[in-house]
Design a protein around this motif. Structure first.
Motif, PDB file in Angstrom:
ATOM      1  N   THR A  83     -76.441  27.103 -36.305  1.00  0.00           N
ATOM      2  CA  THR A  83     -75.234  26.299 -36.159  1.00  0.00           C
ATOM      3  C   THR A  83     -74.898  25.640 -37.491  1.00  0.00           C
ATOM      4  O   THR A  83     -75.665  25.704 -38.457  1.00  0.00           O
ATOM      5  N   HIS A  84     -73.745  24.978 -37.539  1.00  0.00           N
ATOM      6  CA  HIS A  84     -73.355  24.240 -38.744  1.00  0.00           C
ATOM      7  C   HIS A  84     -74.417  23.209 -39.111  1.00  0.00           C
ATOM      8  O   HIS A  84     -74.795  23.079 -40.285  1.00  0.00           O
ATOM      9  N   SER A  88     -76.635  23.156 -42.547  1.00  0.00           N
ATOM     10  CA  SER A  88     -76.518  22.006 -43.453  1.00  0.00           C
ATOM     11  C   SER A  88     -77.885  21.379 -43.721  1.00  0.00           C
ATOM     12  O   SER A  88     -78.188  20.990 -44.855  1.00  0.00           O
ATOM     13  N   ASN A 251     -71.118  20.614 -28.457  1.00  0.00           N
ATOM     14  CA  ASN A 251     -70.888  20.686 -29.901  1.00  0.00           C
ATOM     15  C   ASN A 251     -69.408  20.940 -30.160  1.00  0.00           C
ATOM     16  O   ASN A 251     -68.629  21.218 -29.237  1.00  0.00           O
ATOM     17  N   HIS A 253     -67.850  23.388 -31.722  1.00  0.00           N
ATOM     18  CA  HIS A 253     -67.337  24.743 -31.554  1.00  0.00           C
ATOM     19  C   HIS A 253     -66.978  25.029 -30.091  1.00  0.00           C
ATOM     20  O   HIS A 253     -65.940  25.650 -29.811  1.00  0.00           O
ATOM     21  N   ASP A 279     -71.124  16.676 -33.501  1.00  0.00           N
ATOM     22  CA  ASP A 279     -71.567  17.182 -34.810  1.00  0.00           C
ATOM     23  C   ASP A 279     -70.602  16.811 -35.923  1.00  0.00           C
ATOM     24  O   ASP A 279     -71.021  16.603 -37.050  1.00  0.00           O
ATOM     25  N   VAL A 281     -68.200  18.881 -37.402  1.00  0.00           N
ATOM     26  CA  VAL A 281     -68.157  19.946 -38.400  1.00  0.00           C
ATOM     27  C   VAL A 281     -66.918  19.742 -39.264  1.00  0.00           C
ATOM     28  O   VAL A 281     -65.965  19.060 -38.861  1.00  0.00           O
ATOM     29  N   GLU A 283     -64.323  21.327 -39.933  1.00  0.00           N
ATOM     30  CA  GLU A 283     -63.028  21.721 -39.380  1.00  0.00           C
ATOM     31  C   GLU A 283     -62.504  20.758 -38.317  1.00  0.00           C
ATOM     32  O   GLU A 283     -61.317  20.803 -37.973  1.00  0.00           O
TER      33      GLU A 283
END
Length: 341
Positions: A83-84, A88, A251, A253, A279, A281, A283
């Protein structure tokens, strides 16, 4: 140093003895600087580093390992789904490890089957790692790590277990659900992550605990797989059968996919249904509408894991930054609003 002694003039790579001559020190002193010894005067270490930079000297890792009987290698055990957050954290681990003079070797689990977990750990141990960092492991991984009693320090990066680099995932989930309740929502659905992920389990527990604390009946959580595609497919199905005004996704996404499903059936976020992710992310702030979510300090978590591991190895580095004390924070954007009347 004469021209014939300069590595560039002879066509050879600079050696540790070249660095010693330029710095005016012994090659043993250069070796101590390369190995981050604390038993040197700062001005001496600075002269050596200046000579290293001038000659563009690159230490031979294999030679260092033979000379010191140390590999200066850290193993990283990753999950089968990246996952992101996982990506990371691994990047942060690599950066902090490199700054401390260590290299990484990374193995991602093919499955969470115990035999595969043991095989992956064995693969890392065969490379003479000095420590192991398990990033976001599935629930089966922690007991196997404890069972194996590895001869090297182990640092897990998760919300529970043996880790000192943890996030309180349940608290973050409760903050997300509490935000929806304070807006006036009572019919809140949770799309959870995979059953065998520690983080997914704790976020689901947070949802259930906050609903219970507010005397609201929880809906049975839907188990997903972290992907936007699952969020979309689940949304298309759930919006036909579930009478809810808000969704907390495990999450960002899955939240993104769910928001797509809302639009696909002619409804809108947040006018018809509010959505919260987890999260934050990169975006998330650029979706339409921008997504309310729980932000995590993934970089801080990764660097803290390396600092903790180095401390266990007797090489504490005070310059390694810690994760923020408040590293889970609700970020309120435009995807949430009071329920329509």
């Amino acid at each position: 140093m004469s021209d014939t002694d300069i590595p560039e003039a002879t066509g050879r790579a600079p050696s540790i003895r070249d660095v010693a001559r330029v710095a005016g020190v012994s090659y043993q002193t250069v070796s101590r600087v390369i190995n981050n010894s604390s038993q040197l005067r700062p001005e001496t270490a600075a002269k050596v580093r200046s000579a290293i930079a001038e000659l563009k000297f690159v230490p031979n890792q294999a030679a260092r390992a033979l000379a010191t009987s140390r590999s200066r290698l850290i193993g990283v055990l990753g999950p089968r789904v990246t996952t992101h957050g996982v990506a990371s954290m691994v990047q942060a681990v690599e950066s902090a490890a490199r700054a401390a003079g260590y290299r990484l070797t990374v193995t991602n689990l093919a499955t969470s089957d115990p035999d595969d977990v043991r095989a992956s750990i064995d693969h890392l141990m065969q490379q003479s790692i000095e420590g192991l960092i398990a990033v976001a492991p599935q629930t089966r991984v922690i007991p196997i790590l404890e069972e194996l009693q590895l001869p090297v320090p182990v640092q897990t990066v998760t919300s529970t277990g043996v880790s000192t680099s943890h996030n309180d995932q349940a608290a973050g989930a409760r903050a997300a659900v509490r935000h929806l309740i304070e807006l006036g929502h009572t019919r809140i659905l949770h799309i959870a992550g995979p059953r065998d992920w520690v983080e997914a389990d704790h976020r689901m527990r947070g949802y259930l605990a906050e609903m219970d604390a507010s005397d609201l009946p929880p809906r049975p959580p839907i188990l997903g797989d972290w992907t936007a595609q699952f969020g979309y497919e689940a949304g298309r199905e759930l919006l036909r059968t579930e009478d809810v005004t808000a969704v907390f996704a495990g999450n960002d996404h899955m939240a993104l996919g769910f928001m797509h499903a809302v639009r696909a059936i002619g409804r809108s976020v947040p006018e018809d249904i509010s959505v919260v992710g987890f999260d934050d992310v990169p975006e998330s702030a650029h979706l339409w509408p921008p997504l309310t979510t729980v932000r995590q300090d993934f970089v801080g978590i990764g660097t803290r894991a390396v600092a903790d591991l180095l401390t266990t190895l007797g090489e504490f580095r005070g310059d390694v930054p810690a994760a923020e004390p408040d590293h889970l924070r609700l970020i309120v954007r435009s995807s949430t609003a009071p329920p329509s009347r």
